[in-house]
Design an enzyme around this catalytic site. Sequence first.
Site, PDB file in Angstrom:
ATOM      1  N   SER A 142       0.849  -1.194   0.000  1.00 18.62           N
ATOM      2  CA  SER A 142       0.000   0.000   0.000  1.00 18.62           C
ATOM      3  C   SER A 142       0.882   1.240   0.000  1.00 18.62           C
ATOM      4  O   SER A 142       1.983   1.226   0.581  1.00 18.62           O
ATOM      5  CB  SER A 142      -0.888   0.023   1.250  1.00 18.62           C
ATOM      6  N   TYR A 156      -1.779  -0.380  10.303  1.00 23.43           N
ATOM      7  CA  TYR A 156      -1.909  -0.969   8.957  1.00 23.43           C
ATOM      8  C   TYR A 156      -0.722  -0.529   8.096  1.00 23.43           C
ATOM      9  O   TYR A 156      -0.098  -1.348   7.405  1.00 23.43           O
ATOM     10  CB  TYR A 156      -3.228  -0.503   8.355  1.00 23.43           C
TER      11      TYR A 156
HETATM   12  P1  NAP Z   1     -11.537  -5.875  -0.021  1.00 31.91           P
HETATM   13  O1  NAP Z   1     -12.367  -5.351  -1.147  1.00 31.91           O
HETATM   14  O2  NAP Z   1     -11.943  -5.619   1.382  1.00 31.91           O
HETATM   15  O3  NAP Z   1     -11.356  -7.447  -0.249  1.00 31.91           O
HETATM   16  C1  NAP Z   1     -10.597  -8.176   0.668  1.00 31.91           C
HETATM   17  C2  NAP Z   1     -10.462  -9.604   0.173  1.00 31.91           C
HETATM   18  O4  NAP Z   1      -9.603 -10.298   1.074  1.00 31.91           O
HETATM   19  C3  NAP Z   1     -11.755 -10.366   0.142  1.00 31.91           C
HETATM   20  O5  NAP Z   1     -11.705 -11.294  -0.915  1.00 31.91           O
HETATM   21  C4  NAP Z   1     -11.758 -11.098   1.499  1.00 31.91           C
HETATM   22  O6  NAP Z   1     -12.521 -12.295   1.477  1.00 31.91           O
HETATM   23  C5  NAP Z   1     -10.287 -11.423   1.622  1.00 31.91           C
HETATM   24  N1  NAP Z   1      -9.822 -11.588   2.992  1.00 31.91           N
HETATM   25  C6  NAP Z   1      -9.853 -10.701   4.017  1.00 31.91           C
HETATM   26  N2  NAP Z   1      -9.293 -11.212   5.115  1.00 31.91           N
HETATM   27  C7  NAP Z   1      -8.886 -12.466   4.785  1.00 31.91           C
HETATM   28  C8  NAP Z   1      -8.233 -13.513   5.489  1.00 31.91           C
HETATM   29  N3  NAP Z   1      -7.884 -13.391   6.774  1.00 31.91           N
HETATM   30  N4  NAP Z   1      -7.977 -14.673   4.818  1.00 31.91           N
HETATM   31  C9  NAP Z   1      -8.319 -14.819   3.534  1.00 31.91           C
HETATM   32  N5  NAP Z   1      -8.930 -13.863   2.804  1.00 31.91           N
HETATM   33  C10 NAP Z   1      -9.215 -12.711   3.433  1.00 31.91           C
HETATM   34  O7  NAP Z   1     -10.024  -5.344  -0.120  1.00 31.91           O
HETATM   35  P2  NAP Z   1      -9.242  -4.562  -1.276  1.00 31.91           P
HETATM   36  O8  NAP Z   1      -9.503  -3.123  -1.135  1.00 31.91           O
HETATM   37  O9  NAP Z   1      -9.457  -5.253  -2.582  1.00 31.91           O
HETATM   38  O10 NAP Z   1      -7.744  -4.803  -0.761  1.00 31.91           O
HETATM   39  C11 NAP Z   1      -6.938  -5.862  -1.264  1.00 31.91           C
HETATM   40  C12 NAP Z   1      -5.501  -5.596  -0.843  1.00 31.91           C
HETATM   41  O11 NAP Z   1      -5.116  -4.309  -1.347  1.00 31.91           O
HETATM   42  C13 NAP Z   1      -5.267  -5.528   0.661  1.00 31.91           C
HETATM   43  O12 NAP Z   1      -4.042  -6.129   0.972  1.00 31.91           O
HETATM   44  C14 NAP Z   1      -5.225  -4.047   0.949  1.00 31.91           C
HETATM   45  O13 NAP Z   1      -4.464  -3.757   2.090  1.00 31.91           O
HETATM   46  C15 NAP Z   1      -4.580  -3.528  -0.313  1.00 31.91           C
HETATM   47  N6  NAP Z   1      -4.842  -2.111  -0.583  1.00 31.91           N
HETATM   48  C16 NAP Z   1      -6.100  -1.654  -0.767  1.00 31.91           C
HETATM   49  C17 NAP Z   1      -6.306  -0.307  -1.019  1.00 31.91           C
HETATM   50  C18 NAP Z   1      -7.680   0.292  -1.245  1.00 31.91           C
HETATM   51  O14 NAP Z   1      -7.802   1.530  -1.257  1.00 31.91           O
HETATM   52  N7  NAP Z   1      -8.713  -0.498  -1.451  1.00 31.91           N
HETATM   53  C19 NAP Z   1      -5.220   0.568  -1.056  1.00 31.91           C
HETATM   54  C20 NAP Z   1      -3.941   0.062  -0.848  1.00 31.91           C
HETATM   55  C21 NAP Z   1      -3.764  -1.288  -0.611  1.00 31.91           C
HETATM   56  P3  NAP Z   1     -14.103 -12.312   1.947  1.00 31.91           P
HETATM   57  O15 NAP Z   1     -14.833 -11.361   1.015  1.00 31.91           O
HETATM   58  O16 NAP Z   1     -14.525 -13.702   1.780  1.00 31.91           O
HETATM   59  O17 NAP Z   1     -14.112 -11.808   3.366  1.00 31.91           O
END
Ligand code: NAP
Length: 247
Positions: A142, A156
């Site tokens: 991130s 985080y």
């Molecule tokens: P999201 O929409 O909340 O999706 C999270 C995904 O991870 C879902 O498929 C969830 O499964 C799964 N998950 C969560 N906890 C888990 C666990 N303990 N074991 C296995 N699977 C798990 O998240 P996102 O925004 O796409 O983020 C994905 C990655 O990008 C993360 O690492 C996040 O830190 C990073 N990121 C995101 C952003 C942003 O702005 N969105 C920015 C920078 C970095 P379920 O749906 O089944 O719970």
Amino acid sequence: MPVRPVTVVTGGSRGIGAAACLRLAADGHDLALGYAHDRAAAEDVAERVRATGARCVTVRGDTSEECAVERLFDIAGAELGAVTGLVNNAGVTGPLGRLADARTEDLRRVVEVNLLGYLLCCRRAARDMAESGGGAIVNVSSAAATLGSPGDYVHYAATKAAVDALTVGLSKELGPDGIRVNAVAPGIIETGMHAAMGDPDRPARAAAGIPLGRAGQPWEVAGAIAWLLSADASYTTGAVLRVSGGR
Ligand code: NAP
């Protein structure tokens, strides 16, 4: 026929992980899609992946648990063949707020999923890929790792800085085994994560502070992930590729 890459994507049921699955399927990967809770969402993504002609297995499990990670890779190997790629993506933030107000259980959960989970997945991928002659790992970090995210979630941000260190160190450790290790560092991307942390309007509000003037879309991160896994990135390892609209 050329052998198709077999890639494990953790957190593939929603957001960036789901977009990565769809992009990688279009690029010719077969996929093991890991998810934590939402089976219907995982199956929906898997159906869309299969519609491209790719093979896809869905595996439920918490990546912070060793046995769940081992099971994810065991099933991927048994159903699809030797694993050649990992998108280490499953992550959580906990509620927004200052560290002084954070609950210990939320801090522990963020460290366990975002750091221990990434380590467990990298460890298993390193073992499998060394045995089968190489591969590529992309850790989803991130922009918070370098911004620090004061007032929102410094805990985080700290786990994501650790992911960057993991990426650099492991790239050096695994280079001789033919395994490349890189990271993408997204900025604010429109996914369900913001609602989960208690602020669904965050991407829209943040737009003014982003040089490109908007939040990013999951497919824009998926493109960077797909490039880092591809042969076009064959000499790229240890890189943290920022995908943040200039933030
Ligand atoms: P999201 O929409 O909340 O999706 C999270 C995904 O991870 C879902 O498929 C969830 O499964 C799964 N998950 C969560 N906890 C888990 C666990 N303990 N074991 C296995 N699977 C798990 O998240 P996102 O925004 O796409 O983020 C994905 C990655 O990008 C993360 O690492 C996040 O830190 C990073 N990121 C995101 C952003 C942003 O702005 N969105 C920015 C920078 C970095 P379920 O749906 O089944 O719970």
